[in-house]
Design an enzyme around this catalytic site. Structure first.
Site, PDB file in Angstrom:
ATOM      1  N   ASP A 123       9.155  59.371  36.268  1.00 25.83           N
ATOM      2  CA  ASP A 123      10.570  59.440  35.931  1.00 25.83           C
ATOM      3  C   ASP A 123      11.396  59.503  37.222  1.00 25.83           C
ATOM      4  O   ASP A 123      11.157  58.740  38.151  1.00 25.83           O
ATOM      5  CB  ASP A 123      10.831  60.633  35.004  1.00 25.83           C
ATOM      6  CG  ASP A 123      12.228  60.657  34.434  1.00 25.83           C
ATOM      7  OD1 ASP A 123      12.479  59.923  33.461  1.00 25.83           O
ATOM      8  OD2 ASP A 123      13.080  61.404  34.964  1.00 25.83           O
ATOM      9  N   ASP A 250       6.235  55.195  25.443  1.00 27.24           N
ATOM     10  CA  ASP A 250       7.506  55.566  26.044  1.00 27.24           C
ATOM     11  C   ASP A 250       8.532  54.467  25.779  1.00 27.24           C
ATOM     12  O   ASP A 250       8.416  53.368  26.316  1.00 27.24           O
ATOM     13  CB  ASP A 250       7.308  55.768  27.551  1.00 27.24           C
ATOM     14  CG  ASP A 250       8.600  56.089  28.273  1.00 27.24           C
ATOM     15  OD1 ASP A 250       9.631  56.300  27.606  1.00 27.24           O
ATOM     16  OD2 ASP A 250       8.574  56.133  29.520  1.00 27.24           O
ATOM     17  N   HIS A 280       6.695  59.511  27.250  1.00 26.96           N
ATOM     18  CA  HIS A 280       7.367  59.470  28.549  1.00 26.96           C
ATOM     19  C   HIS A 280       6.797  60.513  29.503  1.00 26.96           C
ATOM     20  O   HIS A 280       6.586  60.224  30.679  1.00 26.96           O
ATOM     21  CB  HIS A 280       8.864  59.701  28.357  1.00 26.96           C
ATOM     22  CG  HIS A 280       9.638  59.618  29.625  1.00 26.96           C
ATOM     23  ND1 HIS A 280       9.793  58.448  30.335  1.00 26.96           N
ATOM     24  CD2 HIS A 280      10.292  60.579  30.338  1.00 26.96           C
ATOM     25  CE1 HIS A 280      10.520  58.681  31.427  1.00 26.96           C
ATOM     26  NE2 HIS A 280      10.833  59.957  31.452  1.00 26.96           N
TER      27      HIS A 280
END
Length: 304
Positions: A123, A250, A280
């Site tokens: 991320d 995700d 995710h």
């Protein structure tokens, strides 16, 4: 603006997180300073591995991977980004910027682990870490990237990301633990959900978490586009082992793994994978597979 300090008593009952606290003072800019918290596990002379979390998590995300990685011979260093975890939190969303996050992360890295290191990022940990690799590739021995990218405008954001960005901007129901629960494919316990809520006792403490999605440079006029384009020159040419392990469930970044791997020299011939039953926050869903991928990548690099 105030720089908030989270009451550490809120972390007293965190499960599976027996790690010692470490702190460093960061120059936040505009005359402000703040304390950044980080984990430093394993022998100090072992090969260092940087573990960068993203939005809206903190180093708790790596609790399942760190013991496996330390057992394999790494020194694991996992900072809480400013605005997250146990680190201090400016309470003004407008104070946060991509460049400031880069500066804060580089200050930490230069002071704590200036030597060559391996990197695992996910991320926003990738938006920071991959930018750092592109700018200073000689300081990294190898990289494993999960559910992340280094965007350069173009307006090519996924519908999932655009929906998430709008939710973070306007939703009155911005409960961090619930967000983590929804973005994993395996069930979080009540204690784990509480652990993700612990850094955020009120709305003011969530300024960094609210701000992050707005800072992703997916449109051409966003700050960070030019710097990321420049960083891609070094990142594309990075010829040391680079592995992508993405969660296929995700909706925000699940399809970005092959796109990322296809642009980096060191990714050629690596055993990239799309992980099933993985959302995710891949560190929650598939920690053993991610740790093993990091171990094998470091061995291929001759770093471990």
């Amino acid at each position: 603006m105030q720089v908030l300090k989270t009451d550490l008593a809120r972390f007293a009952d965190i499960p599976d997180y027996p790690f010692a606290e470490n702190w460093i003072t960061i120059d936040l800019g505009e005359g402000f300073s703040g304390q950044m918290h980080y984990l430093d596990e394993g022998p100090k002379d072992a090969p260092p591995l940087l573990l960068f979390h993203g939005e809206p998590s903190w180093s708790f995300l790596y609790r399942k991977m760190i013991p496996l990685l330390v057992d394999a011979g790494f020194r694991c260093l996992a900072p809480d980004l400013i605005g997250f975890g146990k680190s201090d939190k400016p309470d003004d969303q407008a104070f946060y910027s991509y460049d400031r996050h880069i500066s804060w992360q580089k200050q930490w890295r230069n002071a704590v682990v200036p030597q060559t290191a391996a990197l695992f990022c996910q991320d926003w940990g990738g938006l920071l870490g991959l930018r750092m690799v592109g700018e200073e590739p000689d300081r990294f021995s190898c990289v494993v990237a999960s559910n992340t990218f280094l965007p350069t405008g173009g307006g090519q954001a996924s519908p999932g990301f655009l929906a998430w960005r709008e939710f973070a901007r306007v939703s009155p129901d911005f409960v961090i633990g619930d967000i983590l629960q929804r973005a994993t494919q395996t069930e979080r316990s009540a204690a784990e959900v509480a652990a993700y809520n612990a850094p955020f006792p009120d709305e003011a403490s969530k300024a960094g978490a609210r701000a992050f999605p707005q800072l992703v440079p997916v449109e051409d006029d966003k700050p960070g586009v030019a710097a990321n384009k420049a960083a891609w020159e070094g990142l594309s040419a990075f010829d040391k082992p680079f592995l992508t392990l993405f969660g296929e469930d995700d909706p925000v970044l699940g399809k970005a793994g092959p796109l990322l791997a296809g642009r980096i020299k060191g990714a050629e011939g690596m055993p990239h994978a799309m992980l099933s039953i993985c959302g995710h926050f891949s560190q929650e869903d598939r920690p053993a597979e991610l740790a093993q991928g990091m171990i094998e990548t470091a061995k291929k690099a001759g770093f471990l």
